[in-house]
Design an enzyme around this catalytic site. Structure first.
Site, mmCIF file in Angstrom:
data_model
loop_
_atom_site.group_PDB
_atom_site.id
_atom_site.type_symbol
_atom_site.label_atom_id
_atom_site.label_comp_id
_atom_site.label_asym_id
_atom_site.label_seq_id
_atom_site.Cartn_x
_atom_site.Cartn_y
_atom_site.Cartn_z
ATOM 1 N N HIS A 1 -4.448 67.422 136.655
ATOM 2 C CA HIS A 1 -5.034 66.277 135.937
ATOM 3 C C HIS A 1 -5.244 66.535 134.445
ATOM 4 C CE1 HIS A 1 -5.752 63.951 139.592
ATOM 5 N NE2 HIS A 1 -6.012 65.112 140.152
ATOM 6 N N SER B 1 -10.235 67.294 140.694
ATOM 7 C CA SER B 1 -9.614 66.002 140.976
ATOM 8 C C SER B 1 -10.587 64.927 141.432
ATOM 9 C CB SER B 1 -8.490 66.176 141.999
ATOM 10 O OG SER B 1 -8.975 66.809 143.161
ATOM 11 N N LYS C 1 1.278 62.746 137.838
ATOM 12 C CA LYS C 1 0.103 62.088 137.278
ATOM 13 C C LYS C 1 0.406 61.558 135.865
ATOM 14 C CE LYS C 1 -2.314 64.001 140.912
ATOM 15 N NZ LYS C 1 -2.633 65.210 141.637
HETATM 16 C C1 LIG Z 1 -2.564 65.700 142.982
HETATM 17 C C2 LIG Z 1 -2.898 67.130 142.986
HETATM 18 C C3 LIG Z 1 -2.017 68.065 143.513
HETATM 19 C C4 LIG Z 1 -0.784 67.665 144.268
HETATM 20 O O1 LIG Z 1 0.210 67.301 143.411
HETATM 21 P P1 LIG Z 1 1.410 66.404 143.945
HETATM 22 O O2 LIG Z 1 2.433 66.521 142.904
HETATM 23 O O3 LIG Z 1 0.855 65.021 144.093
HETATM 24 O O4 LIG Z 1 1.821 66.976 145.269
HETATM 25 C C5 LIG Z 1 -2.326 69.397 143.373
HETATM 26 N N1 LIG Z 1 -3.471 69.792 142.778
HETATM 27 C C6 LIG Z 1 -4.352 68.907 142.292
HETATM 28 C C7 LIG Z 1 -5.602 69.410 141.649
HETATM 29 C C8 LIG Z 1 -4.104 67.550 142.389
HETATM 30 O O5 LIG Z 1 -4.992 66.667 141.943
#
Ligand SMILES: *Cc1c(COP(=O)(O)O)cnc(C)c1O
Length: 390
Positions: free
Chosen positions: A212, A184, A244
């Site tokens: 992602h 991320s 996302k």
């Molecule tokens: C954003 C993210 C999460 C968390 O997801 P949410 O739906 O925002 O709680 C988990 N793992 C990774 C790698 C992320 O980038």
């Protein structure tokens, strides 16, 4: 004021002073309006290079309409946890559609990726088991491992030999190997084929959090595994978020029917939380349809990524290696990253500085995220501003 709250006030003030001195104070930016790739803050329009709305779906009219229609029919909230009375026909449809799309037997919706990551690790591992993670795994994966009670071992970033060494130490009990699909804060992709081989060799279970990669990577938008040509069957536990590229909120775990049944029965972050609002599931179905049909969005995104990297190289800007929408420009000191971010804002670009503890000490950075919604002109503009500000 009573003495207890005096004590708390003092403690809070000390913590705040410490954060400020280290340039680690965080403040939220209040946005008053948003359209794809843009944000309005403080009465000013900014091009948003700090969101995860990779395909521009968060403001897509078809999703807004699907959500509104479902709200009129089913109400806004689910009203209860999924096992009580919060499980709706829209949830069931989205779960089935996600499983069909990914090629797994089943899928399970969670209110967020954070919930999903806690669920998987706390339900599959406990004291006496091992969880082996990449050193740059997302904070929610670290928290899930800690909460599970299993022993957490970490290996150097994307280092198969390092993973191999940790797996040799992990004997007895269940062994989970856990990795982000796309990291991320760095934007690179995990070597999933090598990791899967390692898991087979050591009889470990592979868990991939593809927050992602979902919707972005692979011809069909299935994620990192599709992009790398790794069959989904090699990833027994696949996690993705709807927050996302899907442009909504929520997450899923995909895998065998037995895995999903186990999570429904044992995952505390599934059992003891209110189910996702049904209108979000309706929007999720629409987003999935667009992700499947509109390959042009992924193509546009890839063009922007290519344009940005080429332009950065021509200007001598040193980006971390990444073929995904996440492009990191490491600055070093938190204060310097903050200053650059502020100067970019003055020029009309929202690029947030990412500082420790989100990233390791001394690697504060600008995390630039590209979207299919950005125009070539906006990307050119950012490149020019970066050159000026650095
Ligand atoms: C954003 C993210 C999460 C968390 O997801 P949410 O739906 O925002 O709680 C988990 N793992 C990774 C790698 C992320 O980038």
């Amino acid at each position: 004021m009573n003495p207890a709250s005096d004590r708390l006030s003092q403690w809070l003030a000390e913590a705040q002073a410490k954060r400020s001195a280290a340039s680690l104070q965080r403040n939220r930016i209040e946005l008053s309006q948003r359209s794809a790739g843009k944000a309005r803050a403080g009465g000013r329009d900014l091009v948003n290079f700090s969101g995860n709305d990779y395909l521009g779906l968060a403001t897509e009219p078809a999703l807004v309409e699907a959500l509104a229609e479902a709200a009129r029919e089913h109400g806004v909230g689910s009203g209860a946890s999924a096992l009580v009375s919060g499980y709706n026909s829209l949830h069931a449809r989205l779960e089935q559609s996600l499983a069909d799309h990914l090629g797994t037997e089943a899928a399970l919706l969670f209110p967020s990726g954070y919930h999903a990551n806690l669920a998987v690790q706390t339900s599959l591992a406990s004291k006496g088991d091992f969880i082996v993670q990449d050193r740059l795994c997302h904070a929610s994966l670290i928290d899930g491992a800690r909460l599970s009670g299993a022993r957490l071992l970490r290996y150097p970033h994307c280092d198969i030999k390092g993973l191999e060494r940790q797996l040799e130490l992990a004997d007895g009990g269940q062994v989970l190997v856990v990795s982000d699909g796309v990291f991320s804060m760095d934007g690179d992709i995990a070597p999933l084929a090598g990791i899967a081989d390692c898991c087979t060799h050591h009889n470990a279970c592979l868990v991939v959090d593809d927050a992602h990669g979902t919707g972005v990577l692979g011809h069909g938008g299935r994620g990192s595994f599709e992009h790398l040509g790794v069959p989904v069957a090699r990833i027994p536990v696949l996690i993705g978020t709807l927050g996302k590229a899907f442009g909504i909120s929520g997450a899923y775990v995909a895998g065998s029917a037995a895995l999903i049944d186990h999570l429904v029965n044992h995952a505390r972050t599934y059992l003891y939380t209110t189910a996702m609002p049904p209108p979000l599931a309706a929007a999720g179905l629409k987003a999935l349809e667009i992700i499947q049909k509109e390959v042009a969005r992924r193509d546009a995104l890839q063009r922007r990524i290519g344009q940005f990297r080429k332009g950065a190289a021509a200007r001598g800007l040193k980006l971390l290696e990444s073929e995904t929408p996440i492009q990191a420009l490491v600055i070093g000191q938190a204060s310097a990253a903050l200053e650059t971010s502020q100067r970019l804002r003055e020029q009309g670009f929202l690029v947030v500085a990412i500082r420790p503890p989100t990233v390791p000490d001394g690697t504060a950075r600008l995390r630039i995220t590209l979207s299919a919604a950005h125009t070539g002109l906006q990307v050119e503009g950012l490149l020019g501003a970066l050159e000026q500000c650095l």
